[in-house]
Enzyme design. Structure first.
Site, PDB file in Angstrom:
ATOM      1  CD  GLU A 138       1.101  -8.636   1.209  1.00 55.25           C
ATOM      2  OE1 GLU A 138       1.452  -9.864   1.108  1.00 55.25           O
ATOM      3  OE2 GLU A 138       0.069  -8.281   1.622  1.00 55.25           O
ATOM      4  N   PRO A 139       4.738  -4.547  -1.102  1.00 49.33           N
ATOM      5  CG  PRO A 139       6.635  -3.399  -1.864  1.00 49.33           C
ATOM      6  CD  PRO A 139       6.166  -4.625  -0.828  1.00 49.33           C
ATOM      7  N   GLY A 140       3.285  -2.939  -4.282  1.00 50.24           N
ATOM      8  CA  GLY A 140       3.147  -3.270  -5.690  1.00 50.24           C
ATOM      9  C   GLY A 140       3.254  -2.047  -6.242  1.00 50.24           C
ATOM     10  CE1 TYR A 186      -9.588   1.018  -7.956  1.00 51.23           C
ATOM     11  CE2 TYR A 186      -7.877   1.761  -9.547  1.00 51.23           C
ATOM     12  CZ  TYR A 186      -8.726   0.828  -8.969  1.00 51.23           C
ATOM     13  OH  TYR A 186      -8.316  -0.164  -8.938  1.00 51.23           O
ATOM     14  NE  ARG A 229      -4.046   3.882 -10.488  1.00 49.50           N
ATOM     15  CZ  ARG A 229      -3.989   4.819  -9.718  1.00 49.50           C
ATOM     16  NH1 ARG A 229      -3.551   5.919 -10.622  1.00 49.50           N
ATOM     17  NH2 ARG A 229      -4.358   5.023  -8.580  1.00 49.50           N
ATOM     18  CB  CYS A 255     -18.062   3.771 -28.011  1.00 50.23           C
ATOM     19  SG  CYS A 255     -18.500   4.785 -29.266  1.00 50.23           S
ATOM     20  N   GLY A 277       0.743  -1.337   0.030  1.00 47.49           N
ATOM     21  CA  GLY A 277       0.053   0.102  -0.195  1.00 47.49           C
ATOM     22  C   GLY A 277       0.753   1.434   0.121  1.00 47.49           C
TER      23      GLY A 277
HETATM   24  C1  LIG Z   1      -2.673  -5.311  -4.013  1.00 49.59           C
HETATM   25  C2  LIG Z   1      -2.102  -5.839  -3.033  1.00 49.59           C
HETATM   26  C3  LIG Z   1      -0.727  -5.394  -2.542  1.00 49.59           C
HETATM   27  C4  LIG Z   1      -0.297  -4.595  -3.138  1.00 49.59           C
HETATM   28  O1  LIG Z   1      -0.894  -3.194  -2.834  1.00 49.59           O
HETATM   29  P1  LIG Z   1      -0.071  -1.942  -3.469  1.00 49.59           P
HETATM   30  O2  LIG Z   1      -1.108  -0.576  -3.097  1.00 49.59           O
HETATM   31  O3  LIG Z   1       0.035  -1.927  -4.855  1.00 49.59           O
HETATM   32  O4  LIG Z   1       1.230  -1.649  -2.792  1.00 49.59           O
HETATM   33  C5  LIG Z   1      -0.399  -6.124  -1.495  1.00 49.59           C
HETATM   34  N1  LIG Z   1      -0.897  -7.030  -0.716  1.00 49.59           N
HETATM   35  C6  LIG Z   1      -2.436  -7.510  -1.271  1.00 49.59           C
HETATM   36  C7  LIG Z   1      -2.574  -8.776  -0.331  1.00 49.59           C
HETATM   37  C8  LIG Z   1      -2.701  -6.857  -2.396  1.00 49.59           C
HETATM   38  O5  LIG Z   1      -4.090  -7.492  -2.583  1.00 49.59           O
END
Ligand SMILES: *Cc1c(COP(=O)(O)O)cnc(C)c1O
Length: 415
Positions: free
Chosen positions: A271-273, A314, A310, A344, A228
């Site tokens: 767990e960053p994405g 959002y 996005r 469209c 997050g």
């Molecule tokens: C999507 C997700 C993340 C990554 O979230 P980010 O906001 O992109 O960092 C981490 N853990 C879980 C379980 C997720 O579903």
């Protein structure tokens, strides 16, 4: 004076938006390897606690070549579908590098993951039972909802009172009895409170609550604090970055103190994405029309929400850059426009009432910070072809890392 991210970072290396579009077509996702590597290193160094791991959450961006770079930087990964596991194995990740954070998975899917020796996180009491039946005596993790949520939009807040995710802490004794019934070993607990926080406090609150859950289990091997971590989407207005250093110092103290109390050297994971891939990606597209409609100036582009959803999904902001004849247009004649795509639907809006330099047909637009939840959420809606993806290597040269869809791709699943 505005900040222009691609200029500050020499994003395009030895090439330029014009050259990229003429070589690879439009729209086009462009990634910068140096920025990706830098973000990986920043999160790896977040805390001083020695047994610390970063799992990149690949739903943000699962391009094979980017995953190989993430692997090379020494990160592990989170997966949430068998398809993601398939791609991760192809990229070279080993089962022990992968953590499966499942949500409402079928028995078949659970078997797919368990048989590959990948650790699974369970998201409900009923799914823990299912796991126990499939894999009695196995190792398992449970995702808890610590009661604290955070995020930039209600759709991405994934803990607290109003979400489908995680096991409520009221069920801890039930979890314990299922663990016992199937002789399962609870190796870890995890959480993810939501996506895109720019202040550390909610995350720290979430960590503290998760640690108090952890105290109720003996002999955990890891505690996964979730992702997050936000990125500043409004750099042009001077938005500050998340204070990683400060957050890291606070976390380090909390984790070290907690481990002393717990009496065992557990591993901590995050767990960053988004933080890993958002800023290394720009989506380029072309302007094909400018028109006035009831006092609104529409800048019509090929940047439809099939390519980047996005803003439509959002309502979120992405900085834009305008390029003409090989150069970035800075400041200049300012106008307020609404930038739209070629899908469209009236909701196909990239940016509403945005101040931009005067834009002409033939200009190239760059959507900044499009590397996370960009291509990975793209689609063939309207039978549009998903964009190609290009990587600017550390030596400054561009290489194609995924070709654009073709008409054959649109037809290939028909019998
Ligand atoms: C999507 C997700 C993340 C990554 O979230 P980010 O906001 O992109 O960092 C981490 N853990 C879980 C379980 C997720 O579903």
């Amino acid at each position: 004076m505005k900040n222009y991210f691609t200029e500050q970072t020499n994003f395009y290396g030895s090439t330029s938006p014009d050259k990229l579009i003429s070589d690879f077509g439009s729209p086009l996702y462009v990634y910068n390897e140096a920025i990706l590597r830098q973000r990986c290193r920043e999160v790896k160094g977040l805390v001083s606690y020695p047994n610390f791991k970063v799992n990149y959450s690949i739903k943000a961006n699962s391009n094979l070549e980017l995953l190989k770079i993430v692997l090379d930087e020494g990160l592990c990964v989170d997966a949430m579908s068998p398809g993601e596991i398939h791609v991760l194995m192809a990229a070279g990740f080993k089962p022990e590098d992968i953590f499966y954070v499942g949500n409402n998975v079928s028995e078949e899917e659970m078997r797919f993951v368990v048989y590959r020796g990948i650790t699974v996180s369970i998201d409900s009491v009923s799914q823990l039972r299912q796991f126990g039946k499939i894999n009695p005596g196995g190792r398992v993790a449970v995702r808890f909802n610590p009661g604290v949520g955070a995020g930039h939009h209600e759709k991405v807040i994934t803990a607290g009172k109003n979400t489908k995710f995680g096991v409520n802490t009221d069920y801890i004794s039930e979890i314990k009895s299922i663990l016992k019934e199937y002789s399962l070993k609870l190796v870890g607990i995890n959480q993810h409170i939501g996506s895109l926080f720019m202040q550390g406090e909610p995350y720290i609150q979430g960590v503290k609550s998760l640690l108090s859950v952890a105290e109720q289990f003996e002999d955990l091997e890891f505690i996964d604090l979730g992702g997050g971590f936000g990125v500043p989407y409004r750099k042009q207005d001077g938005q500050e970055r998340l204070e990683l250093k400060q957050l890291g110092e606070i976390l380090s103290t909390i984790l070290n103190d907690w481990v002393n109390k717990y009496g065992k050297e557990v591993a901590f994971k995050i767990e960053p994405g988004r933080y890993i891939t958002a800023e290394c990606g720009v989506l380029l597209g072309k302007v094909y029309s400018i028109k006035e409609n009831c006092g609104i100036t529409y800048v019509g582009t090929d940047l439809g929400f099939n390519a980047l959803i996005r803003p439509a999904m959002y309502d979120c902001h992405h900085d834009l850059e305008v390029y003409r004849n090989g150069s970035l247009i800075k400041g200049g004649e300012s106008q307020t426009v609404t930038v739209v795509g070629n899908i469209c639907e009236s909701g196909d809006i990239v940016a509403k009432d945005r101040g931009l330099p005067k834009v002409d047909e033939g200009d190239i637009l760059g959507i900044m910070d499009a590397g996370a939840y960009g291509y990975s959420m793209s689609s063939n809606y309207n039978n549009r072809l998903r964009p190609a993806e290009v990587l600017i290597k550390e030596d400054g040269n561009a290489v194609l890392i995924r070709r654009r869809d073709t008409f054959e791709d649109l037809m290939r699943n028909f019998l």
